[in-house]
Design an enzyme around this catalytic site. Structure first.
Site, short mmCIF file in Angstrom:
data_model
loop_
_atom_site.label_atom_id
_atom_site.label_comp_id
_atom_site.label_asym_id
_atom_site.label_seq_id
_atom_site.Cartn_x
_atom_site.Cartn_y
_atom_site.Cartn_z
N GLU A 119 0.70 -1.15 0.07
CA GLU A 119 0.20 0.01 0.06
C GLU A 119 0.96 1.27 0.01
OE1 GLU A 119 -3.08 0.16 3.09
OE2 GLU A 119 -2.77 2.23 3.23
N GLU A 130 -1.91 11.62 3.72
CA GLU A 130 -2.97 11.51 4.64
C GLU A 130 -2.90 12.44 5.74
OE1 GLU A 130 -4.21 6.94 5.71
OE2 GLU A 130 -1.90 7.16 5.76
#
Length: 368
Positions: free
Chosen positions: A246, A251
């Protein structure tokens, strides 16, 4: 006897008529010619509008662009045997010239008009040296995402990370928009409706993705405790997590405003074991202003950036797939989560809803 003579006469006449008619049709088809003026359109890098005059000796005509067309076209008929094609060429955003074709059809006849465009002296969409634009969405048209490029995720509350939102396709059951293209941006909104939280999560080219490249997005983050916006990537051929990897380009959680982070997950570095590869930095004004988040991903290294400044850098150390599962195609994800293990770690404040994550563009470049 007379019946036989009459039959012979009719058969002879029918053959004669058929032969005569077939000869005329063949001559007509063979004689069809198409004239196009000009047969070549040479567009400047800045683009423009160009007219091609068409005529045919056939019954009617039509035209279509080939798969490499970077332009739009509009046909206008003047009767059935003549007309014009207006070719609209946008500005070339790259430093590479490009070529496409228009094919004009009339019966079995074909005429090709070549459309070429000069390279821009400077790329409209700048990228590191050696890269060229291969896909982008500037969100300048329509009111919905292009279904050929984007896929909405649909799943229930709590499916991952104990998140509190339900992801829906474009609209809530009550008809409220969770994704909308408006005024040149993509808007992803988390909202409350009938006691439930709904939001959007969208994938770019989920079936094919990209392997390596420079990928960039300009994003304005929402404000409020409970928000968890992200710009990240997952493998196309996903089997299990974290084995297949991933890549989190950006974020942020609302209870820690303006601190953006990047992370990489794999078997040997994953947050559930406290071994993830991650870095956080302050980006003043990330909430409420557009900032640029990017990744340069090669076979040897992954580096992420915030407004051109290095956020995280990680090398392929040659330790195998457990440490580097990043040689497969990954697709781009944009989403706005609500609550969950990280977004809700300090609680949530539903009074801030609805909240919106706004995306100005997404661009993908790969090496020439």
């Amino acid at each position: 006897m007379r019946r036989f003579m009459l039959y012979s006469f009719l058969l002879t006449a029918a053959v004669a008529l058929t032969g005569c008619g077939g000869s005329d049709d063949g001559d007509e088809l063979a004689a069809v010619t198409i004239t196009a003026t000009p047969e070549t359109v040479n567009a400047e890098a800045e683009g423009g509008s160009y007219t091609v005059n068409v005529s045919t000796t056939g019954v009617e005509w039509g035209a279509s662009a080939d798969a490499k067309a970077f332009f739009t076209m509009k046909t206008q008929y003047q009767g059935s045997k003549a007309g014009t094609i207006t070719i609209s060429v946008p500005a070339n955003p790259t430093t590479e010239s490009r070529t496409g074709q228009v094919v004009i059809m009339s019966g079995s006849a074909r005429k090709t008009v070549t459309v070429s465009q000069a390279a821009a002296s400077k790329a409209t969409y700048p990228a590191p040296a050696g890269y060229q634009l291969v896909w982008h969405d500037e969100f300048n048209s329509s009111s919905e995402l292009n279904a050929d490029d984007w896929t909405h995720e649909v799943w229930a509350k709590g499916r991952v990370n104990n998140e509190l939102q339900e992801y829906v396709n474009h609209r809530t059951p009550g008809g409220n928009l969770v994704t909308e293209v408006s005024n040149g941006t993509l808007r992803i909104t988390a909202l409350k409706e009938n006691g439930k939280i709904y939001s959007g999560r969208v994938y770019a080219h989920v079936k094919e993705g990209w392997t390596y490249g420079y990928i960039e997005a300009s994003i304005k983050l929402p404000k409020g405790k409970g928000t968890w916006p992200a710009f990240w990537m997952m493998p196309v051929n996903f089997r299990s997590w974290p084995a297949d990897g991933e890549i989190d380009i950006m974020e942020e959680v609302g209870y820690h405003p303006d601190y953006v982070s990047s992370s990489l997950h794999a078997n040997s570095h994953v947050h559930t074991k406290g071994t993830q590869v991650t870095h956080e930095m302050k980006c003043e004004g990330a909430e409420g202003e557009f900032h640029t988040y990017a990744i340069e991903w090669t076979q040897q290294n992954i580096t992420t950036f915030v407004d051109g400044k290095v956020q995280l850098s990680y090398d392929n150390r040659g330790l195998g797939r457990d440490d580097w599962p990043y040689d497969d195609p990954f697709y781009v994800i944009l989403n706005l989560a609500w609550g969950g293990d990280w977004g809700g770690a300090m609680g949530v404040d539903e009074s801030v809803l609805p909240v919106t994550m706004e995306v100005d563009y997404v661009r993908v470049f790969q090496k020439k």
